[in-house]
Scaffold this active site. Structure first.
Site, PDB file in Angstrom:
ATOM      1  N   HIS A 155      -3.520  -2.821  -8.502  1.00 30.91           N
ATOM      2  CA  HIS A 155      -4.813  -3.343  -8.044  1.00 30.91           C
ATOM      3  C   HIS A 155      -5.846  -3.186  -9.160  1.00 30.91           C
ATOM      4  CE1 HIS A 155      -7.816  -3.555  -4.422  1.00 30.91           C
ATOM      5  NE2 HIS A 155      -7.769  -4.665  -5.115  1.00 30.91           N
ATOM      6  N   GLU A 166       0.860  -1.188   0.000  1.00 33.92           N
ATOM      7  CA  GLU A 166       0.000   0.000   0.000  1.00 33.92           C
ATOM      8  C   GLU A 166       0.897   1.240   0.000  1.00 33.92           C
ATOM      9  OE1 GLU A 166      -3.193   0.652  -0.161  1.00 33.92           O
ATOM     10  OE2 GLU A 166      -4.241  -1.226   0.273  1.00 33.92           O
TER      11      GLU A 166
HETATM   12 ZN   LIG Z   1      -5.979  -1.312  -3.699  1.00 34.38          ZN
END
Ligand SMILES: [Zn+2]
Length: 220
Positions: free
Chosen positions: A128, A86
């Site tokens: 993602h 992240e």
């Molecule tokens: Zn994500």
């Protein structure tokens, strides 16, 4: 900064994917708190702050819950076989902004270390948005995938002539996208990663050339 949002990986599977995200929250601290909140049921292996600080939340040997429903190159449920990072950025909802150079350098170093530990092919270093194109837009078009590829992380398309727009779906499928979604959704996901100059889901000549160029890299 350990997170409880993890479990065992499936037995005997390789770790052969690296999935990059943005946090999409107002601050890094807020994002880390959520990724460690048992009620949120989300996590990642690492968080990279805008100043380049790296936090480990889940050991690589364990499954972090970062990708959700996901698909790439015929595989599903990619949390079982991936490492998730992240990257702190407010994202499209809270004031999307460029990723600072210090942060990008830290992401690059971290990725290179991970690639040294696991058999992850370059085409499996993904956003993602690549593995969940109908749900996600992260880390988005401001993320410098070209610079990462120039440093040995992931793939960047070769120069190529643009094939006709009718070839788009076959090329998207060959690259790894699921092909049971609308073509414009898949093209937008492709553009966010490999043709960030314009993200509009249109199979224009620039997009088609990048699609062919990436397929050529895969075939090489
Ligand atoms: Zn994500």
């Amino acid at each position: 900064m350990p997170s409880p949002n993890q479990d065992d990986r499936p037995p005997d599977g390789p770790i052969d994917m690296l999935v990059l995200h943005y946090t999409g929250m107002r601050s890094g601290a807020e994002a880390i708190a959520r990724l460690r909140d048992p009620a949120a049921r989300v996590s990642s292996h690492y968080v990279v702050e805008e100043d380049g600080a790296i936090f480990r939340l889940v050991p690589e040997a364990r499954r972090a819950w970062h990708a959700g429903i996901s698909h790439w190159r015929g595989r599903e449920a990619l949390n079982g076989r991936s490492i998730g990072i992240e990257i702190v950025n407010p994202g499209h909802d809270w004031g999307y902004r460029p990723f600072p150079a210090l942060q990008m350098a830290a992401v690059c170093d971290l990725c290179l270390e991970i690639l040294g530990r696991h058999p992850i092919p370059p085409i499996n270093v993904v956003a993602h948005s690549d593995v969940a194109p109908d749900r996600k837009a992260d880390p988005g078009e401001l993320f410098d995938w070209e610079a990462l590829a120039a440093n040995g992380v992931g793939l960047w398309p070769a120069a190529a002539d643009a094939p006709p727009a009718g070839a788009a779906m076959a090329l998207l499928g060959a690259i790894g996208y699921r092909t049971d979604l609308p073509e414009a959704v898949l093209l937008a996901a492709f553009q966010r990663h490999w043709r960030p100059e314009r993200v509009d889901g249109v199979a224009d000549a620039g997009t088609m050339a990048r699609l062919a160029g990436l397929a050529a890299r895969l075939a090489a």
